[in-house]
Write a protein that holds these residues in place. Sequence first.
Motif, PDB file in Angstrom:
ATOM      1  N   UNK A 454      43.269  -7.201 -20.867  1.00  0.00           N
ATOM      2  CA  UNK A 454      44.345  -7.692 -21.747  1.00  0.00           C
ATOM      3  C   UNK A 454      44.019  -8.607 -22.325  1.00  0.00           C
ATOM      4  N   UNK A 455      44.586  -8.889 -23.899  1.00  0.00           N
ATOM      5  CA  UNK A 455      44.313 -10.230 -24.456  1.00  0.00           C
ATOM      6  C   UNK A 455      44.670 -11.323 -23.637  1.00  0.00           C
ATOM      7  N   UNK A 503      28.734   7.262 -30.986  1.00  0.00           N
ATOM      8  CA  UNK A 503      28.653   5.788 -31.367  1.00  0.00           C
ATOM      9  C   UNK A 503      30.168   5.536 -31.953  1.00  0.00           C
ATOM     10  N   UNK A 504      30.901   6.659 -32.392  1.00  0.00           N
ATOM     11  CA  UNK A 504      32.300   5.865 -33.043  1.00  0.00           C
ATOM     12  C   UNK A 504      33.178   5.678 -31.913  1.00  0.00           C
ATOM     13  N   UNK A 505      32.910   5.850 -30.710  1.00  0.00           N
ATOM     14  CA  UNK A 505      33.806   5.732 -29.619  1.00  0.00           C
ATOM     15  C   UNK A 505      33.411   4.617 -28.802  1.00  0.00           C
ATOM     16  N   UNK A 506      32.432   3.411 -29.564  1.00  0.00           N
ATOM     17  CA  UNK A 506      32.260   2.361 -28.939  1.00  0.00           C
ATOM     18  C   UNK A 506      33.380   1.447 -28.928  1.00  0.00           C
ATOM     19  N   UNK A 507      33.737   0.642 -27.588  1.00  0.00           N
ATOM     20  CA  UNK A 507      35.014  -0.112 -27.766  1.00  0.00           C
ATOM     21  C   UNK A 507      34.462  -1.256 -27.284  1.00  0.00           C
ATOM     22  N   UNK A 508      34.866  -2.453 -28.354  1.00  0.00           N
ATOM     23  CA  UNK A 508      34.340  -3.837 -28.094  1.00  0.00           C
ATOM     24  C   UNK A 508      35.554  -4.403 -27.436  1.00  0.00           C
ATOM     25  N   UNK A 509      35.884  -4.967 -26.201  1.00  0.00           N
ATOM     26  CA  UNK A 509      36.848  -5.482 -25.627  1.00  0.00           C
ATOM     27  C   UNK A 509      37.297  -6.746 -26.397  1.00  0.00           C
ATOM     28  N   UNK A 510      38.892  -6.923 -26.220  1.00  0.00           N
ATOM     29  CA  UNK A 510      39.195  -8.077 -26.629  1.00  0.00           C
ATOM     30  C   UNK A 510      38.563  -9.251 -26.207  1.00  0.00           C
ATOM     31  N   UNK A 511      37.742  -9.173 -25.142  1.00  0.00           N
ATOM     32  CA  UNK A 511      36.793 -10.446 -24.696  1.00  0.00           C
ATOM     33  C   UNK A 511      35.618 -10.598 -25.666  1.00  0.00           C
ATOM     34  N   UNK A 588      50.193 -10.277 -25.080  1.00  0.00           N
ATOM     35  CA  UNK A 588      49.355 -10.541 -23.863  1.00  0.00           C
ATOM     36  C   UNK A 588      48.699  -9.286 -23.038  1.00  0.00           C
ATOM     37  N   UNK A 589      49.343  -8.188 -23.199  1.00  0.00           N
ATOM     38  CA  UNK A 589      49.124  -7.130 -22.448  1.00  0.00           C
ATOM     39  C   UNK A 589      48.282  -6.146 -23.505  1.00  0.00           C
ATOM     40  N   UNK A 590      48.155  -6.582 -24.654  1.00  0.00           N
ATOM     41  CA  UNK A 590      47.405  -5.456 -25.450  1.00  0.00           C
ATOM     42  C   UNK A 590      45.887  -5.468 -25.229  1.00  0.00           C
ATOM     43  N   UNK A 591      45.449  -4.150 -25.252  1.00  0.00           N
ATOM     44  CA  UNK A 591      43.972  -3.976 -24.868  1.00  0.00           C
ATOM     45  C   UNK A 591      43.263  -3.015 -25.829  1.00  0.00           C
ATOM     46  N   UNK A 592      42.031  -3.248 -26.040  1.00  0.00           N
ATOM     47  CA  UNK A 592      41.252  -2.466 -26.750  1.00  0.00           C
ATOM     48  C   UNK A 592      40.954  -1.276 -25.976  1.00  0.00           C
ATOM     49  N   UNK A 593      41.233  -0.185 -26.203  1.00  0.00           N
ATOM     50  CA  UNK A 593      40.980   0.844 -25.385  1.00  0.00           C
ATOM     51  C   UNK A 593      40.396   2.340 -26.403  1.00  0.00           C
ATOM     52  N   UNK A 594      40.331   3.180 -25.334  1.00  0.00           N
ATOM     53  CA  UNK A 594      39.902   4.559 -26.263  1.00  0.00           C
ATOM     54  C   UNK A 594      41.007   5.792 -25.585  1.00  0.00           C
ATOM     55  N   UNK A 595      41.778   6.154 -26.427  1.00  0.00           N
ATOM     56  CA  UNK A 595      42.755   7.028 -26.019  1.00  0.00           C
ATOM     57  C   UNK A 595      42.806   8.319 -27.060  1.00  0.00           C
ATOM     58  N   UNK A 596      42.708   9.350 -26.293  1.00  0.00           N
ATOM     59  CA  UNK A 596      42.453  10.751 -27.122  1.00  0.00           C
ATOM     60  C   UNK A 596      41.381  10.655 -28.024  1.00  0.00           C
ATOM     61  N   UNK A 597      40.297   9.986 -27.432  1.00  0.00           N
ATOM     62  CA  UNK A 597      38.970  10.024 -28.454  1.00  0.00           C
ATOM     63  C   UNK A 597      39.033   8.909 -29.613  1.00  0.00           C
ATOM     64  N   UNK A 598      40.072   7.985 -29.801  1.00  0.00           N
ATOM     65  CA  UNK A 598      40.435   7.102 -30.757  1.00  0.00           C
ATOM     66  C   UNK A 598      40.254   5.910 -30.230  1.00  0.00           C
ATOM     67  N   UNK A 599      39.473   4.953 -30.956  1.00  0.00           N
ATOM     68  CA  UNK A 599      39.241   3.660 -30.487  1.00  0.00           C
ATOM     69  C   UNK A 599      40.354   2.759 -31.136  1.00  0.00           C
ATOM     70  N   UNK A 600      41.080   2.164 -30.277  1.00  0.00           N
ATOM     71  CA  UNK A 600      42.150   1.036 -30.923  1.00  0.00           C
ATOM     72  C   UNK A 600      41.766  -0.336 -30.824  1.00  0.00           C
TER      73      UNK A 600
END
Length: 632
Positions: A454-455, A503-511, A588-600
């Motif tokens: 999380x952020x 490769x379109x589903x690579x998630x760079x974490x908030x860190x 603070x609780x927001x995260x970078x995620x993959x949900x239903x195939x979509x990177x947030x």
Amino acid sequence: INLNVSATGGNASSPLTYGLMFEDINHSGDGGIYAELIQNRAFQGSLEYPSTLTPWVSVGDAVLTLQNTSVPLSKSLPTSINVASNSTNGTIGLLNPGWWGIDVKPQKYTGSFWALGSYKGKFTVKLQSDLTEEVFASLDLPSSATPGKWVEHKFELEPRIAAPNINNTFVLEFDSRAGSLNFNLISLFPPTYNNRPNGNRPDLMEALKDLSGSFFRIPGGNNIEGDAYHYPWLWNETIGPLTERPGRPGTWGYENTDGLGLVEYLNWCTDLSVTPILAVWDGMYLGDEADHILTASELEPWVQYALDELEFILGPSNSTHGALRTQLGHPEPWELKYVEIGNEDDLYDKGPETYSAYRFPMFYEAISAAYPDLIIISSTGDYTAVGGTNTSNPSATDYHIYTRPDYFVSQFGHFDNASREHKSLIGEYACVQGNVYNQVVGVDWDALRLPWTPWVGSVSEAIFSLGAERNSDTIIGMSYAPGFQNLNSYEWAPDLIAFTADPSQTIKSTSHHVIELLSNNRYNATVPVTTDSDFGPAYWVAGVSEPGHYTFKTAIYNSTSSVPFSISFEGLSEGVKGTLSVLSAPDGLSSNTLENGVVSDVVRKTVTTLAAGSGGVFEFELDNYDVAVLTT
Ligand code: AHR
């Protein structure tokens, strides 16, 4: 907060302040950054993970079995797949779904396989949809299969169009009239980073490159150690042709192919312009309480083994192992300045005791005698356990910290009073759990891990990093761990970068965002900051690269209101321009995620040009959980 930043008077910063750590965990190597698309390409197995047919599937009425033929492909790869049919009419073969999918694009795929048997017909290799069987690329190649002799077949596939998704498979077919053939080392690579043969996935390398790291800690982590079955990482079994690499049971629950081996790691360093920090195994296995630490006499050959590895990397071409390196196409030695002895040797009852009694000294003395310029790092994180007899060689230790946000923030001053004689590598750090009411100490390994950082966790890591930067005269550098997570199969979360075969589903974490900001804003030396404010809720560090070019970094933790800053930098006057880069997230609780195939990606970066006001003072406000860098 009023801050006055001096032009001089701090400490030189380590040129390696930010770096990378890698071990094969979470299928980060096999099935991850190592670009090989075929899963279980050579049926490697061990006592711990016996050879398996998974995930191969038969095509037509083929019957697939594992066989140890009387003529093996190599001593290292004795097990092959036999593809047989009872019918003499039709096509048979085998199919591989890749590492949870294959990314098919209009680009060149380079493949090969070894075959054994009697067959004069043709093979067909294909990339096709697993769902619709639509063929994206297909090629016929004549068989050179010969009885009693393994023959390599090479090919290239170039799809004309991209597949709509990664549910694709690689297929190898032949005429069932061949009866029965054996195959081994069935390999397929897409284009790799810097077009290296046997290389890495470009998108994941790019994600690392964004961080502008300066060092690369390899090959572990725990993966160097081997567990109850006593298989440490063996450098000499990870080099040379793939046919000569037996693989090993990795520490993290799966067989490692070792296709990603020592030379590939060193090439990786070249490709990302990072300096290696090489770990050598030092006699401690994991997971077997009864006899997991070698005695001094048992350890002696392993000291020589480490010296051989160093000779392979550093030795002249006319040395035994330097000649081996030359034979493998690398006449020039690689650059290596740092060697770490083991990994987390503060673990286990007898870990620290045997480490300081004989394990660390044996390696230290032998390595520093042969390579006096190498900086030797202990792995206990404890200054008292470093040393050895050659005090002219500066020693260092590797400190690891996995914890919670509150505790990270409380460790902002962790290095303030550290010994300046010994340096610290922060070889692994990460926020792995959320705060627990009333508990600020460390981490509870029995409690649930965060699935995604999380952020607030990334902000707390930033604050810990700023504390390390303030003490950069005693810090070699820091690397987040683990680096990668294959979302289809992993042992450890959270991680720096998560990915799938797509490769379109690579998630760079908030860190990742935080490190990217902090690492890309380096300076040559810290400079003193005077203020009448205490640290908290704002934490900061200031540095200078050259006269007038300042870098001020700050992060805000647990503030109930916005935080106003007034900063003057010695020698800067009214009208001087500065650039303020601020990272923030919705909460603070927001995260970078993959949900239903979509990177947030929740992290927002704003970049503002500021001008110093009267008296050369820069004024701005930051919100809770902002991480910011002001450069002039
Ligand atoms: O990063 C994951 C593991 O954490 C590493 O392998 C080990 O060094 C630490 O305990």
